[in-house]
Design an enzyme around this catalytic site. Structure first.
Site, PDB file in Angstrom:
ATOM      1  N   LYS A   1     -53.103 -57.674   9.785  1.00 60.00           N
ATOM      2  CA  LYS A   1     -52.548 -57.531  10.240  1.00 60.00           C
ATOM      3  C   LYS A   1     -51.625 -57.097   9.766  1.00 60.00           C
ATOM      4  O   LYS A   1     -51.063 -58.039   9.266  1.00 60.00           O
ATOM      5  CB  LYS A   1     -53.022 -57.785  11.711  1.00 60.00           C
ATOM      6  CG  LYS A   1     -52.340 -57.760  12.658  1.00 60.00           C
ATOM      7  CD  LYS A   1     -53.709 -56.397  13.341  1.00 60.00           C
ATOM      8  CE  LYS A   1     -53.081 -55.548  14.800  1.00 60.00           C
ATOM      9  NZ  LYS A   1     -54.206 -55.048  15.327  1.00 60.00           N
TER      10      LYS A   1
HETATM   11  N1  GLU Z   1     -55.303 -51.400  14.927  1.00 62.44           N
HETATM   12  C1  GLU Z   1     -56.291 -50.945  15.396  1.00 62.44           C
HETATM   13  C2  GLU Z   1     -57.324 -52.190  15.594  1.00 62.44           C
HETATM   14  O1  GLU Z   1     -56.788 -53.203  15.713  1.00 62.44           O
HETATM   15  C3  GLU Z   1     -57.414 -50.385  13.893  1.00 62.44           C
HETATM   16  C4  GLU Z   1     -57.319 -50.661  12.925  1.00 62.44           C
HETATM   17  C5  GLU Z   1     -57.470 -49.834  11.178  1.00 62.44           C
HETATM   18  O2  GLU Z   1     -57.657 -48.658  11.679  1.00 62.44           O
HETATM   19  O3  GLU Z   1     -57.495 -49.676  10.427  1.00 62.44           O
HETATM   20  O4  GLU Z   1     -58.400 -52.549  15.129  1.00 62.44           O
END
Ligand code: GLU
Length: 429
Positions: free
Chosen positions: A121
């Site tokens: 993240k």
């Molecule tokens: N931000 C989204 C999540 O928390 C998508 C992450 C992604 O597509 O890599 O799942």
């Protein structure tokens, strides 16, 4: 960067504390699951910290010509199952610990959905609602310049999260491309015009609505008889409302940062979208009564869908949640202590790592399409997404029934088993 060898393992938190940091909260679920699975302590130790954490200083020349220094992060939690994958959050509360917690959740989300990814993240502590388009563009490019060396089509692939969108991904792709050559698959959630997948924008909401539909089917209740309250009307909340309404669910309350609205007869989502386009908030919508965000969480309804920030259902309000099902569309919206209260009260919690996995699932489709330089039609994206999420849902429910666990526990058990196996097979421990 953090040298893992010198990072002490954080002490195991206990459920009685409501003062856990976000990453300690996630670790609590992981450790509980690890002890149910009698998992190797070395594997658990490895999963208790991040593989790599970058904290970067991001100087940005603002429109008023003053230099502002933002702080940005990229946390790669575990890559045993594949390249790191996870969104980038632009939010004032996106500090290192929150990003670390969200990276951990991505590891388990990808594993639960059987996507060939690890978890990561990113975040920048900033308030995008108070920044101009130009400022956001400069910030995104500066951020990319500070983390590009750990990204890669087969290393780490960012995506949008709260406060970022397809435009942000286009800037990231461009900034990365200037250093490494044109690489559309370096980010997912891009604009369709730049190689994004059809259906990526709606994907998280589509997954949430599919889980709601599947649970209603299991309960044997017609969605028209199910009253739904949704907190948040950003990408996830608004698409959940539209797609759940399409399935017949009655959306009786919605809120966003500026306030909330309620109508026990059901809110007309089409009319609300027309209002929202002008007002930029659900607040004040003439087809409903005003309520506060706190009232929304406690409003009489059947399914409560927190689809905004984490940690909104806490020990302070868990006793007063009137819904019989909490659908975790946001990441980590229920604290561990609140989760225990809801369990005691017989409130079903459908866990985040399943419910909001539609986004990363379509990100996976986007990544594979980019690698193949091929595009799927929207129907195929939607069909494959729904099939995968419903299959994972039923697998999880079957596991919970077999083990006598709750869905959140079963979700972590399945995911942790898969991550643990990959760690062992690779010979990490
Ligand atoms: N931000 C989204 C999540 O928390 C998508 C992450 C992604 O597509 O890599 O799942």
């Amino acid at each position: 960067m953090v040298d893992r060898a010198h990072t002490p393992t954080p002490p195991a938190p206990t459920a009685s504390e409501e003062v856990l940091s976000p990453s300690e909260s996630v670790l609590l679920s992981v450790r509980e699951s690890a002890s149910r699975l009698a998992m190797d302590a070395e594997v658990v130790g490895l999963l208790s910290t991040s593989w790599r954490e970058i904290r970067a200083q991001l100087p940005v020349r603002m429109d008023d010509k003053k230099l502002r220094i933002f702080e940005g992060y990229r946390v790669q939690h575990n890559g045993a199952r594949g390249p790191y994958k996870g969104g980038i959050r632009f939010h004032p509360a996106a500090d290192l610990d929150e990003v670390r917690a969200l990276a951990m959740l991505m590891t388990y989300k990808s594993a639960l959905m059987e996507l060939p990814f690890g978890g990561a993240k990113g975040g920048v502590m900033c308030d995008p609602s108070r920044m101009s388009e130009n400022e956001l563009n400069r910030l995104t490019r500066t951020y990319t310049q500070h983390i590009h060396m750990v990204l890669g089509l087969q290393r780490d692939i960012p995506a949008p999260d709260m406060g970022t969108n397809a435009q942000t991904m286009a800037w990231m792709m461009d900034a990365y491309g200037q250093m490494h050559g044109h690489t559309p698959g370096i980010v997912t959630g891009k604009p369709v015009e730049l190689g994004g997948s059809f259906g990526r924008e709606q994907a998280t909401g589509r997954g949430v609505a599919a889980c709601m539909g599947e649970y209603a089917r299991i309960e044997g209740i017609d969605p028209r008889d199910i009253r739904v309250a949704v907190q948040g009307y950003g990408n996830v909340g608004s698409w959940t409302c539209r797609l759940a309404a399409e399935l017949g669910f009655r959306i009786v309350a919605i809120s966003d940062v500026k306030g909330g609205i309620a109508n026990p007869d059901g809110i007309d989502i089409g009319a609300l979208d027309r209002w929202f386009a002008i007002a930029k908030s659900v607040a004040g919508f003439p087809g409903a009564q005003p309520i506060t965000n706190e009232q929304l969480l406690e409003i009489p309804c059947d399914y409560l869908v927190p689809a905004a920030l984490g940690e909104v259902v806490t020990i302070d309000n868990a006793e007063r949640i009137s819904a019989r099902v909490v659908v975790e569309a946001a990441n980590h919206p229920v604290t561990p202590a609140a989760d225990a209260i809801l369990a005691r009260r017989g409130v079903m919690v459908l866990p985040d790592i399943l419910v909001n996995a539609g986004g990363v699932t379509v990100s996976y489709f986007e990544w594979t399409q980019n690698i193949q330089q091929f595009r799927w039609p929207l129907e195929r994206v939607n069909e494959e997404l729904e099939a995968r999420i419903v299959a994972a849902f039923n697998q999880l429910m079957a596991r919970a029934a077999k083990d006598g666990t709750r869905p959140r526990q079963a979700a972590f058990d399945i995911a942790l088993e898969r991550v643990g196996q990959a760690i062992k097979l690779r010979g990490f421990v």
